[in-house]
Write an enzyme that holds these catalytic residues in place. Structure first.
Site, PDB file in Angstrom:
ATOM      1  N   PHE A   1      31.862  10.775 -38.278  1.00  0.00           N
ATOM      2  CA  PHE A   1      31.444  11.775 -36.895  1.00  0.00           C
ATOM      3  C   PHE A   1      32.520  11.926 -35.883  1.00  0.00           C
ATOM      4  O   PHE A   1      32.145  11.246 -34.698  1.00  0.00           O
ATOM      5  CB  PHE A   1      29.823  11.942 -37.030  1.00  0.00           C
ATOM      6  CG  PHE A   1      29.177  11.303 -37.394  1.00  0.00           C
ATOM      7  CD1 PHE A   1      28.611  12.374 -38.222  1.00  0.00           C
ATOM      8  CD2 PHE A   1      29.355   9.896 -37.852  1.00  0.00           C
ATOM      9  CE1 PHE A   1      27.764  11.773 -39.395  1.00  0.00           C
ATOM     10  CE2 PHE A   1      28.610   9.283 -39.219  1.00  0.00           C
ATOM     11  CZ  PHE A   1      27.944  10.526 -39.744  1.00  0.00           C
TER      12      PHE A   1
ATOM     13  N   GLY B   1      30.602   0.238 -32.899  1.00  0.00           N
ATOM     14  CA  GLY B   1      30.069   1.501 -33.642  1.00  0.00           C
ATOM     15  C   GLY B   1      31.775   2.103 -34.400  1.00  0.00           C
ATOM     16  O   GLY B   1      32.542   3.185 -34.132  1.00  0.00           O
TER      17      GLY B   1
ATOM     18  N   SER C   1      37.409   6.550 -36.436  1.00  0.00           N
ATOM     19  CA  SER C   1      38.024   6.696 -34.827  1.00  0.00           C
ATOM     20  C   SER C   1      38.926   5.556 -34.167  1.00  0.00           C
ATOM     21  O   SER C   1      40.220   5.132 -33.990  1.00  0.00           O
ATOM     22  CB  SER C   1      37.095   6.682 -34.032  1.00  0.00           C
ATOM     23  OG  SER C   1      36.827   5.740 -33.879  1.00  0.00           O
TER      24      SER C   1
ATOM     25  N   ASP D   1      31.620  -3.683 -35.075  1.00  0.00           N
ATOM     26  CA  ASP D   1      30.508  -3.141 -36.365  1.00  0.00           C
ATOM     27  C   ASP D   1      29.570  -4.740 -36.366  1.00  0.00           C
ATOM     28  O   ASP D   1      30.312  -4.570 -37.053  1.00  0.00           O
ATOM     29  CB  ASP D   1      30.689  -2.109 -36.638  1.00  0.00           C
ATOM     30  CG  ASP D   1      29.662  -1.182 -36.708  1.00  0.00           C
ATOM     31  OD1 ASP D   1      28.709  -1.193 -37.419  1.00  0.00           O
ATOM     32  OD2 ASP D   1      29.910   0.540 -36.941  1.00  0.00           O
TER      33      ASP D   1
ATOM     34  N   GLY E   1      24.718   0.283 -40.075  1.00  0.00           N
ATOM     35  CA  GLY E   1      24.463   1.490 -39.204  1.00  0.00           C
ATOM     36  C   GLY E   1      23.585   1.731 -38.473  1.00  0.00           C
ATOM     37  O   GLY E   1      22.605   1.025 -38.340  1.00  0.00           O
TER      38      GLY E   1
ATOM     39  N   ASP F   1      30.875   4.326 -29.142  1.00  0.00           N
ATOM     40  CA  ASP F   1      30.347   4.976 -30.069  1.00  0.00           C
ATOM     41  C   ASP F   1      29.280   3.938 -30.691  1.00  0.00           C
ATOM     42  O   ASP F   1      29.824   4.329 -31.763  1.00  0.00           O
ATOM     43  CB  ASP F   1      31.391   5.160 -30.713  1.00  0.00           C
ATOM     44  CG  ASP F   1      30.978   6.498 -31.779  1.00  0.00           C
ATOM     45  OD1 ASP F   1      30.271   7.086 -31.321  1.00  0.00           O
ATOM     46  OD2 ASP F   1      32.099   7.311 -32.354  1.00  0.00           O
TER      47      ASP F   1
ATOM     48  N   HIS G   1      23.344   4.937 -30.464  1.00  0.00           N
ATOM     49  CA  HIS G   1      22.658   6.489 -29.524  1.00  0.00           C
ATOM     50  C   HIS G   1      21.348   6.014 -28.831  1.00  0.00           C
ATOM     51  O   HIS G   1      21.090   6.478 -28.607  1.00  0.00           O
ATOM     52  CB  HIS G   1      22.636   7.556 -30.703  1.00  0.00           C
ATOM     53  CG  HIS G   1      24.446   7.798 -30.540  1.00  0.00           C
ATOM     54  ND1 HIS G   1      24.996   6.545 -30.148  1.00  0.00           N
ATOM     55  CD2 HIS G   1      24.938   9.048 -30.475  1.00  0.00           C
ATOM     56  CE1 HIS G   1      26.692   7.066 -30.178  1.00  0.00           C
ATOM     57  NE2 HIS G   1      26.135   8.410 -30.577  1.00  0.00           N
TER      58      HIS G   1
ATOM     59  N   HIS H   1      31.471   8.692 -26.059  1.00  0.00           N
ATOM     60  CA  HIS H   1      31.642   9.615 -27.106  1.00  0.00           C
ATOM     61  C   HIS H   1      30.164  10.024 -27.975  1.00  0.00           C
ATOM     62  O   HIS H   1      28.770   9.092 -27.304  1.00  0.00           O
ATOM     63  CB  HIS H   1      31.556   9.531 -28.808  1.00  0.00           C
ATOM     64  CG  HIS H   1      32.055  10.128 -30.172  1.00  0.00           C
ATOM     65  ND1 HIS H   1      31.330  10.166 -31.117  1.00  0.00           N
ATOM     66  CD2 HIS H   1      32.901  11.374 -30.002  1.00  0.00           C
ATOM     67  CE1 HIS H   1      32.352  11.513 -31.741  1.00  0.00           C
ATOM     68  NE2 HIS H   1      32.650  12.161 -31.331  1.00  0.00           N
ATOM     69  N   ASP H   2      30.242  11.505 -27.834  1.00  0.00           N
ATOM     70  CA  ASP H   2      28.572  11.786 -28.463  1.00  0.00           C
ATOM     71  C   ASP H   2      27.966  12.712 -26.896  1.00  0.00           C
ATOM     72  O   ASP H   2      26.293  11.927 -26.555  1.00  0.00           O
ATOM     73  CB  ASP H   2      27.541  10.989 -28.707  1.00  0.00           C
ATOM     74  CG  ASP H   2      28.140  10.904 -30.282  1.00  0.00           C
ATOM     75  OD1 ASP H   2      28.802  11.891 -30.998  1.00  0.00           O
ATOM     76  OD2 ASP H   2      28.542   9.276 -31.008  1.00  0.00           O
TER      77      ASP H   2
HETATM   78 MG    MG Z   1      29.276   9.332 -31.959  1.00  0.00          MG
END
Ligand code: MG
Length: 205
Positions: free
Chosen positions: A15, A41, A47, A66, A70, A136, A139, A164-165
């Site tokens: 993403f 992440g 990325s 990471d 998930g 990232d 969230h 990010h986001d």
């Molecule tokens: Mg992201």
């Protein structure tokens, strides 16, 4: 320097928009001379490849953190679940195999250092100043706050914090990344230097 991806990033799971990919590369190109990049992440490595290409140019490294299980939204039954990334053997999401394949295909095995662990665990004995930090990860507010608190103190002065986001409009996306962006700005330790799509770039003062 122009960012020339080593493979077609659109073919990779993940993403990240094109302009965000370019911005990550350019930020890492400027900062990874001073210290390594740490990414929280990595998912399937999209990325990571952008950051890695810049680090390779500078003889630097990307630590790609990471747990590869998930985030909340990737779990079975959730909106962003991808059955290809589900390991029935362990009955868990496993993005590490795909990540590893993509990093190798990009020729970045000698630049990217995967850390397969939870953010707080990996931070426990960390002692290396960072040229750039890219957040990232999860969230949820708890996850985003933990990532911020565990890692921001390791960023060198003049280093870049990328988040990010970022969605200032709650109708467009979750608010946890935006909350840590505001926290960073309110701390007086950062100035925002650019906003590219949903990517915020801040400089450590
Ligand atoms: Mg992201």
């Amino acid at each position: 320097m122009q960012f020339i991806p080593p493979l077609d990033l659109d073919q990779l799971k993940g993403f990240l928009a094109k302009d965000e990919a370019e911005a990550l590369f350019q930020a890492a190109l400027l900062t990874s001379k001073n210290g390594p990049v740490l990414e929280i992440g990595s998912y399937c490595g999209k990325s990571t490849i952008c950051l890695g290409m810049a680090c390779r140019e500078n003889g630097s490294s990307v630590f790609a953190l990471d747990h590869h299980r998930g985030s909340e939204e990737h779990q079975q039954g959730e909106y962003f679940h991808d059955p290809d990334l589900y390991d029935p053997g362990s009955a868990q999401v496993d993005t590490f195999r795909e990540f590893r394949r993509n990093i190798s295909a990009a020729g970045l095995d000698n630049t990217v250092v995967p850390i397969v662990a939870a953010s707080e665990l990996a931070a426990r004995h960390w002692n290396t100043p960072l040229g750039m930090l890219f957040i990232d990860g999860g969230h949820s507010l708890d996850a985003a706050l933990a990532d911020y608190r565990c890692w921001v103190g390791h960023l060198l002065r003049g280093g870049v914090l990328a988040i990010h986001d970022i969605f200032p409009d709650a109708a467009k996306g979750g608010q946890a990344p935006y909350a840590i962006l505001r926290m960073a700005l309110n701390s007086g330790l950062f100035e925002e230097t650019a906003r590219v799509n949903s990517l915020a770039l801040l400089r450590r003062l």
